[in-house]
Design a protein around this motif. Structure first.
Motif, mmCIF file in Angstrom:
data_model
loop_
_atom_site.group_PDB
_atom_site.id
_atom_site.type_symbol
_atom_site.label_atom_id
_atom_site.label_comp_id
_atom_site.label_asym_id
_atom_site.label_seq_id
_atom_site.Cartn_x
_atom_site.Cartn_y
_atom_site.Cartn_z
ATOM 1 N N PRO A 127 0.817 -1.219 0.000
ATOM 2 C CA PRO A 127 0.000 0.000 0.000
ATOM 3 C C PRO A 127 0.847 1.264 0.000
ATOM 4 C CG PRO A 127 -0.060 -1.046 2.151
ATOM 5 C CD PRO A 127 0.723 -1.946 1.252
ATOM 6 N N THR A 128 0.246 2.336 -0.441
ATOM 7 C CA THR A 128 0.860 3.652 -0.412
ATOM 8 C C THR A 128 0.157 4.483 0.651
ATOM 9 O OG1 THR A 128 1.524 5.540 -1.769
ATOM 10 C CG2 THR A 128 -0.678 4.673 -2.142
ATOM 11 N N VAL A 129 0.797 5.541 1.100
ATOM 12 C CA VAL A 129 0.158 6.454 2.052
ATOM 13 C C VAL A 129 0.347 7.882 1.581
ATOM 14 C CG1 VAL A 129 0.383 4.963 4.060
ATOM 15 C CG2 VAL A 129 2.209 6.572 3.531
ATOM 16 N N MET A 130 -0.615 8.725 1.894
ATOM 17 C CA MET A 130 -0.554 10.151 1.622
ATOM 18 C C MET A 130 -0.957 10.847 2.908
ATOM 19 S SD MET A 130 -0.347 12.954 0.155
ATOM 20 C CE MET A 130 -1.126 14.508 0.443
ATOM 21 N N ASN A 131 -0.054 11.650 3.465
ATOM 22 C CA ASN A 131 -0.322 12.371 4.710
ATOM 23 C C ASN A 131 -0.164 13.860 4.487
ATOM 24 O OD1 ASN A 131 -0.408 10.144 6.755
ATOM 25 N ND2 ASN A 131 1.624 9.776 5.915
ATOM 26 N N TRP A 132 -0.943 14.639 5.192
ATOM 27 C CA TRP A 132 -0.693 16.062 5.262
ATOM 28 C C TRP A 132 -1.218 16.571 6.583
ATOM 29 C CZ3 TRP A 132 -5.152 14.413 3.178
ATOM 30 C CH2 TRP A 132 -6.301 15.132 3.464
ATOM 31 N N SER A 133 -0.572 17.604 7.091
ATOM 32 C CA SER A 133 -1.023 18.243 8.331
ATOM 33 C C SER A 133 -0.596 19.700 8.293
ATOM 34 C CB SER A 133 -0.427 17.549 9.554
ATOM 35 O OG SER A 133 0.974 17.659 9.555
ATOM 36 N N GLY A 134 -1.337 20.526 8.983
ATOM 37 C CA GLY A 134 -0.974 21.929 9.063
ATOM 38 C C GLY A 134 -1.331 22.742 7.838
ATOM 39 N N LEU A 135 -2.219 22.231 6.985
ATOM 40 C CA LEU A 135 -2.655 22.980 5.812
ATOM 41 C C LEU A 135 -3.743 23.955 6.263
ATOM 42 C CD1 LEU A 135 -2.526 23.378 2.741
ATOM 43 C CD2 LEU A 135 -4.218 21.563 2.525
ATOM 44 N N VAL A 136 -3.482 25.270 6.153
ATOM 45 C CA VAL A 136 -4.413 26.284 6.643
ATOM 46 C C VAL A 136 -5.164 26.895 5.465
ATOM 47 C CG1 VAL A 136 -4.635 28.472 7.876
ATOM 48 C CG2 VAL A 136 -2.958 26.777 8.641
ATOM 49 N N ASP A 137 -6.494 26.920 5.572
ATOM 50 C CA ASP A 137 -7.349 27.504 4.543
ATOM 51 C C ASP A 137 -8.048 28.725 5.126
ATOM 52 O OD1 ASP A 137 -8.634 27.710 2.047
ATOM 53 O OD2 ASP A 137 -10.363 26.565 2.769
ATOM 54 N N SER A 138 -8.258 29.742 4.300
ATOM 55 C CA SER A 138 -8.960 30.969 4.697
ATOM 56 C C SER A 138 -10.194 31.123 3.816
ATOM 57 C CB SER A 138 -8.039 32.187 4.540
ATOM 58 O OG SER A 138 -6.870 32.026 5.301
ATOM 59 N N PRO A 139 -11.295 30.431 4.134
ATOM 60 C CA PRO A 139 -12.457 30.436 3.249
ATOM 61 C C PRO A 139 -13.298 31.699 3.299
ATOM 62 C CG PRO A 139 -12.897 29.094 5.163
ATOM 63 C CD PRO A 139 -11.461 29.524 5.265
ATOM 64 N N SER A 140 -13.148 32.539 4.335
ATOM 65 C CA SER A 140 -13.873 33.812 4.458
ATOM 66 C C SER A 140 -15.380 33.644 4.317
ATOM 67 C CB SER A 140 -13.352 34.831 3.433
ATOM 68 O OG SER A 140 -11.977 35.047 3.614
ATOM 69 N N THR A 141 -15.944 32.711 5.079
ATOM 70 C CA THR A 141 -17.382 32.456 5.014
ATOM 71 C C THR A 141 -17.870 31.880 6.334
ATOM 72 O OG1 THR A 141 -19.116 31.365 3.733
ATOM 73 C CG2 THR A 141 -17.113 30.106 4.097
ATOM 74 N N THR A 142 -19.180 31.964 6.551
ATOM 75 C CA THR A 142 -19.816 31.243 7.657
ATOM 76 C C THR A 142 -20.786 30.198 7.095
ATOM 77 O OG1 THR A 142 -21.501 32.976 7.849
ATOM 78 C CG2 THR A 142 -19.597 33.125 9.336
ATOM 79 N N SER A 143 -20.701 29.943 5.801
ATOM 80 C CA SER A 143 -21.496 28.877 5.176
ATOM 81 C C SER A 143 -20.775 27.543 5.356
ATOM 82 C CB SER A 143 -21.675 29.146 3.681
ATOM 83 O OG SER A 143 -22.407 30.332 3.469
ATOM 84 N N ALA A 144 -21.519 26.465 5.248
ATOM 85 C CA ALA A 144 -20.930 25.131 5.366
ATOM 86 C C ALA A 144 -19.911 24.915 4.247
ATOM 87 C CB ALA A 144 -22.019 24.077 5.300
ATOM 88 N N ILE A 145 -18.779 24.322 4.594
ATOM 89 C CA ILE A 145 -17.714 24.036 3.630
ATOM 90 C C ILE A 145 -17.448 22.542 3.663
ATOM 91 C CG2 ILE A 145 -15.353 24.532 2.912
ATOM 92 C CD1 ILE A 145 -15.511 26.890 4.996
ATOM 93 N N THR A 146 -17.421 21.917 2.500
ATOM 94 C CA THR A 146 -17.075 20.502 2.411
ATOM 95 C C THR A 146 -15.712 20.375 1.742
ATOM 96 O OG1 THR A 146 -19.390 19.841 2.290
ATOM 97 C CG2 THR A 146 -17.750 18.234 1.538
ATOM 98 N N TYR A 147 -14.791 19.721 2.443
ATOM 99 C CA TYR A 147 -13.454 19.434 1.922
ATOM 100 C C TYR A 147 -13.408 17.956 1.546
ATOM 101 C CZ TYR A 147 -12.038 23.875 4.045
ATOM 102 O OH TYR A 147 -11.922 25.204 4.388
ATOM 103 N N THR A 148 -13.041 17.670 0.291
ATOM 104 C CA THR A 148 -13.011 16.298 -0.209
ATOM 105 C C THR A 148 -11.632 15.984 -0.760
ATOM 106 O OG1 THR A 148 -15.340 16.503 -0.856
ATOM 107 C CG2 THR A 148 -14.108 14.660 -1.796
#
Length: 189
Positions: A127-148
């Motif tokens: 198997p392979t693995v893909m990791n990430w941490s500490g990715l900061v997003d600035s969506p500038s909203t109070t609406s629901a956000i889905t990250y896929t």
């Protein structure tokens, strides 16, 4: 028993420059999604396909940031070096954008190239693995956000990504199982 509930506590001297008030909320995929096994069919090259690893968060303030982290494990039917990953951000009632590297000619854009795994023509038991941490997003909203979490076969059409398992899924020690997830945390500004 008494309880005190507040939206935030800020020191009398104020929040330090560049500092925030802390984690406001944390959301992650359910156990049933994290522990599921299955596959994503990648029928076309240079097309991103959704994985089941998605999380929805609704920020309490448009100035807050979203801290993303995640881990995906699985195996491709072709060598890992032919695949690339990114995160799709869909704001309810708003735009869908992608979190990926900036454009540079005809180069593929993602957040990891190639996945960190074994990619020497071993497509049935490693198997392979893909990791990430500490990715900061600035969506500038109070609406629901889905990250896929999305995957792309850059050169090989008709490939398959088997998540949380190897391509060969026989009941043997060589055919590992794993867990995958994505977590979003709202960080107050």
């Amino acid at each position: 028993m008494s309880q005190i509930k507040v939206n935030s506590i800020i020191p009398v001297s104020g929040v330090p420059t560049g500092g925030g008030g802390g984690i406001t909320q944390i959301v992650t995929v359910s156990d049933s999604v994290r522990e599921s096994v299955g596959s994503v069919s990648l029928s076309s090259t240079n097309t991103y396909y959704d994985t089941p690893f998605a999380v929805t968060i609704t920020p309490t303030s448009s100035s807050n940031k979203i801290l993303l982290m995640g881990h995906v494990t699985g195996e491709f039917t072709n060598d890992d070096l032919y695949f690339i990953w990114r995160i799709k951000r869909a704001i309810s009632g708003g735009a869908t954008t992608n979190i990926q590297a900036p454009a540079a000619g005809s180069r593929a854009r993602g957040i990891s190239v190639p996945p960190s795994g074994f990619y020497n023509s071993n497509s049935d038991s490693t198997p392979t693995v893909m990791n990430w941490s500490g990715l900061v997003d600035s969506p500038s909203t109070t609406s629901a956000i889905t990250y896929t979490f999305q995957v792309n076969a850059m050169q090989n059409s008709n490939s398959t990504f088997y998540y949380n398992r190897t391509v060969n899924s026989d009941d043997a020690i060589d055919y590992e199982r794993g867990l995958s997830w994505i977590t979003a945390m709202e960080v107050s500004a």
